[in-house]
Write a protein that holds these residues in place. Structure first.
Motif, PDB file in Angstrom:
ATOM      1  N   ALA A 112      34.375 -17.043 -40.785  1.00 20.13           N
ATOM      2  CA  ALA A 112      34.509 -17.891 -39.771  1.00 20.13           C
ATOM      3  C   ALA A 112      33.245 -18.857 -39.293  1.00 20.13           C
ATOM      4  N   ASN A 113      32.226 -18.148 -39.367  1.00 23.83           N
ATOM      5  CA  ASN A 113      31.051 -18.666 -38.928  1.00 23.83           C
ATOM      6  C   ASN A 113      30.440 -19.789 -39.947  1.00 23.83           C
ATOM      7  N   LEU A 114      30.684 -19.513 -41.293  1.00 23.77           N
ATOM      8  CA  LEU A 114      30.630 -20.589 -42.480  1.00 23.77           C
ATOM      9  C   LEU A 114      31.308 -21.908 -41.956  1.00 23.77           C
ATOM     10  N   LEU A 115      32.762 -21.658 -41.731  1.00 22.61           N
ATOM     11  CA  LEU A 115      33.330 -22.991 -41.243  1.00 22.61           C
ATOM     12  C   LEU A 115      33.038 -23.496 -40.360  1.00 22.61           C
ATOM     13  N   LEU A 116      32.988 -22.983 -39.214  1.00 24.21           N
ATOM     14  CA  LEU A 116      32.625 -23.692 -37.791  1.00 24.21           C
ATOM     15  C   LEU A 116      31.027 -24.224 -37.890  1.00 24.21           C
ATOM     16  N   SER A 117      30.191 -23.459 -38.455  1.00 22.79           N
ATOM     17  CA  SER A 117      28.967 -24.071 -38.463  1.00 22.79           C
ATOM     18  C   SER A 117      28.588 -25.513 -39.368  1.00 22.79           C
ATOM     19  N   ALA A 118      29.784 -25.691 -39.964  1.00 28.90           N
ATOM     20  CA  ALA A 118      29.832 -26.887 -40.795  1.00 28.90           C
ATOM     21  C   ALA A 118      30.001 -28.039 -39.855  1.00 28.90           C
ATOM     22  N   ALA A 119      30.473 -27.737 -38.607  1.00 25.13           N
ATOM     23  CA  ALA A 119      30.847 -28.902 -37.667  1.00 25.13           C
ATOM     24  C   ALA A 119      29.738 -28.708 -36.402  1.00 25.13           C
ATOM     25  N   GLY A 120      28.896 -28.075 -36.590  1.00 24.95           N
ATOM     26  CA  GLY A 120      27.854 -27.937 -35.643  1.00 24.95           C
ATOM     27  C   GLY A 120      27.190 -26.451 -35.336  1.00 24.95           C
ATOM     28  N   SER A 121      26.810 -26.277 -34.079  1.00 21.25           N
ATOM     29  CA  SER A 121      26.416 -24.843 -33.812  1.00 21.25           C
ATOM     30  C   SER A 121      27.526 -23.928 -33.475  1.00 21.25           C
ATOM     31  N   THR A 122      27.348 -22.598 -33.365  1.00 27.60           N
ATOM     32  CA  THR A 122      28.497 -21.619 -33.101  1.00 27.60           C
ATOM     33  C   THR A 122      27.764 -20.688 -32.012  1.00 27.60           C
ATOM     34  N   LEU A 123      28.696 -19.933 -31.154  1.00 25.73           N
ATOM     35  CA  LEU A 123      28.448 -19.091 -30.201  1.00 25.73           C
ATOM     36  C   LEU A 123      29.458 -18.115 -30.062  1.00 25.73           C
ATOM     37  N   TRP A 124      29.413 -16.771 -30.614  1.00 28.51           N
ATOM     38  CA  TRP A 124      29.989 -15.789 -30.676  1.00 28.51           C
ATOM     39  C   TRP A 124      30.139 -15.159 -29.276  1.00 28.51           C
ATOM     40  N   LEU A 125      31.511 -14.918 -28.932  1.00 24.00           N
ATOM     41  CA  LEU A 125      31.614 -14.334 -27.538  1.00 24.00           C
ATOM     42  C   LEU A 125      32.203 -12.977 -27.609  1.00 24.00           C
ATOM     43  N   ASP A 126      31.746 -12.109 -26.810  1.00 24.74           N
ATOM     44  CA  ASP A 126      32.091 -10.456 -26.688  1.00 24.74           C
ATOM     45  C   ASP A 126      33.461 -10.461 -25.709  1.00 24.74           C
TER      46      ASP A 126
END
Length: 269
Positions: free
Chosen positions: A142-156
């Motif tokens: 999931a991180n690979l896919l979304l980081s292709a469109a910019g930065s990512t922030l995982w939420l707990d």
């Protein structure tokens, strides 16, 4: 990794474009899209496979649900019988993991995502939340896919997705709104439309870049521009009198509340 997108709209195109720029083999990407013109456009632009047949997703490792929230329930109910061990990524606003899991007959390998429109130029930011059934490998996918469109922030905490919606999901519209106002002021001060647009956009670009590269908080950067008794101080005083900062904060809270309302309305069945 084989990826299927169900829905070939702007956000799907943004993620696929980012993956292509990062060297991902787009021949391993399948897009299910009912609109023939969109299918042709995606194939020509990115070299992906495009079809109108939903069962084509069965051999994918990751399935991205990129349809409108109102369409997600019926899609999920139909999709449930095709699922084995695939990761489901939903970018549909407002739909909780619990609601989606219920429609998928209890399937729990779900990551919920709230991206934003600058993803179209690989400058977005996405908030992600993983349900309990998501493995570490799937989180990385999931991180690979979304980081292709910019930065990512995982939420707990999944409830924070509504706050992400209010800040970064809706946020580009707030910025565009301010740019509109600054352009209008420039026109009223005698600039032609091209000049007004250039001055406004370059001011936002430059200020954002400075803020992103500085260790100082925004309030400090603002104070550095605001000389006592000067023009900027007069402008800031006018904004303070109009209570603009509080209005922006209230607007973000209103957006978060609407995100919660939509989630309750769309996920109750």
């Amino acid at each position: 990794m084989k990826i299927s997108f169900i829905g070939g709209g702007n956000m799907a195109g943004a993620i696929i474009g980012g993956l292509k720029q990062k060297g991902f083999n787009t021949a391993d990407i399948n897009v299910v899209e009912l609109d023939a013109a969109k299918r042709a456009q995606l194939t020509e632009a990115f070299g992906v496979q495009a079809t109108e047949h939903l069962p084509s997703v069965v051999n994918s490792d990751v399935i991205v649900l990129a349809v409108k929230p109102q369409q997600l329930r019926d899609l999920a109910i139909f999709l449930a019988s095709f699922l084995k061990q695939q990761l489901i990524i939903s970018i549909a606003a407002g739909i909780s993991c619990a609601a989606l899991s219920r429609w998928l007959n209890g399937y729990s390998a779900i990551v919920r995502v709230m991206p934003n429109t600058p993803a179209q130029i690989q400058a977005g930011v996405s908030g992600l939340y993983a349900a309990e059934g998501v493995s570490m490998e799937q989180r990385e996918q999931a991180n690979l896919l979304l980081s292709a469109a910019g930065s990512t922030l995982w939420l707990d905490d999944e409830s924070k997705i509504d706050a992400v919606t209010a800040i970064s999901g809706s946020g580009p519209a707030y910025v565009f709104y301010f740019i509109e106002a600054l352009e209008q002021a420039a026109l009223e001060l005698g600039f032609d439309p091209e000049q007004a647009r250039s001055l406004s956009l370059q001011t936002f670009l430059g200020a954002s870049k400075l803020a992103s590269q500085s260790d100082s908080p925004a309030a400090t950067l603002r104070s550095q521009v605001t000389s006592k008794g000067g023009t900027t101080e007069r402008a800031i005083q006018s904004m303070e009198q109009a209570n603009i900062k509080q209005a922006i904060i209230q607007a973000a809270h209103a957006a978060a509340e609407r995100a919660r309302e939509l989630g309750e309305q769309l996920g109750k069945d």
